[in-house]
Enzyme design. Structure first.
Site, PDB file in Angstrom:
ATOM      1  N   HIS A  82       0.836  -1.208   0.000  1.00 26.47           N
ATOM      2  CA  HIS A  82       0.000   0.000   0.000  1.00 26.47           C
ATOM      3  C   HIS A  82       0.866   1.251   0.000  1.00 26.47           C
ATOM      4  CE1 HIS A  82       0.571  -0.844   4.381  1.00 26.47           C
ATOM      5  NE2 HIS A  82       0.681   0.460   4.486  1.00 26.47           N
TER       6      HIS A  82
ATOM      7  N   HIS B 105       4.034   7.147   3.755  1.00 25.92           N
ATOM      8  CA  HIS B 105       4.968   6.032   3.558  1.00 25.92           C
ATOM      9  C   HIS B 105       4.499   5.119   2.436  1.00 25.92           C
ATOM     10  CE1 HIS B 105       2.182   4.185   6.615  1.00 25.92           C
ATOM     11  NE2 HIS B 105       2.362   3.095   5.895  1.00 25.92           N
TER      12      HIS B 105
ATOM     13  N   GLU C  57       7.756   1.127   4.919  1.00 22.52           N
ATOM     14  CA  GLU C  57       7.224   0.090   5.785  1.00 22.52           C
ATOM     15  C   GLU C  57       7.452  -1.257   5.094  1.00 22.52           C
ATOM     16  OE1 GLU C  57       2.951   0.277   6.323  1.00 22.52           O
ATOM     17  OE2 GLU C  57       3.014  -1.046   8.067  1.00 22.52           O
TER      18      GLU C  57
HETATM   19 CO    CO Z   1       1.261   1.323   6.281  1.00 24.43          CO
END
Ligand code: CO
Length: 134
Positions: A7, A79, A130
């Site tokens: 994502h 992020h 991440e």
């Molecule tokens: Co995230």
């Protein structure tokens, strides 16, 4: 090491406006709001054919995204999350290469119930990364 983009996360100052923009203006499917007090955020998932966009809004006093929104009051990309097969192996390889893993390096359980780690944005061209084990 890296698999798919899981994502892209956007910090938004007002979740209702964020939902309206993605659901009504852009015509995307948007999930219900999920509150994650241990991460200091509320989150919705925008479901796309090939990946997800997450909208993050601060939750509580010590939100990890509060400082980001102070610097970016209208919101912004917070992020990008990449999938990895083995998060401990990825962490150890990154640390051996000199990359900084945030926190104490112990994976936390993220918004999808999977272990996650974050890498210092200064080591990756200003972008917080991440890693999520899938
Ligand atoms: Co995230």
């Amino acid at each position: 090491m890296l698999g798919r983009v899981n994502h892209v996360a956007l910090a938004v100052p007002d979740m209702e406006k964020g939902i309206a923009a993605y659901r009504d203006t852009l015509g995307a499917k948007v999930s219900d709001i999920q509150r994650l007090p241990e991460h200091g955020v509320s989150v919705v998932f925008v479901e796309l054919p090939n990946t997800k966009v997450e909208l993050l809004e601060p939750l509580g006093e010590n939100s990890t995204i509060a400082a980001f929104l102070e610097k970016n009051p209208s919101g912004g990309m917070h992020h990008i999350c990449y999938e990895v097969e083995d998060i401990i192996a990825a962490r150890d390889q990154l640390k051996a290469g000199g990359a900084r893993v945030l926190g104490d390096g112990t994976p936390k359980i993220g918004a999808h119930g999977k272990p996650v780690l974050f890498l210092h944005p200064k080591d990756f061209f200003g972008t917080l990364i991440e890693l999520e084990q899938v």
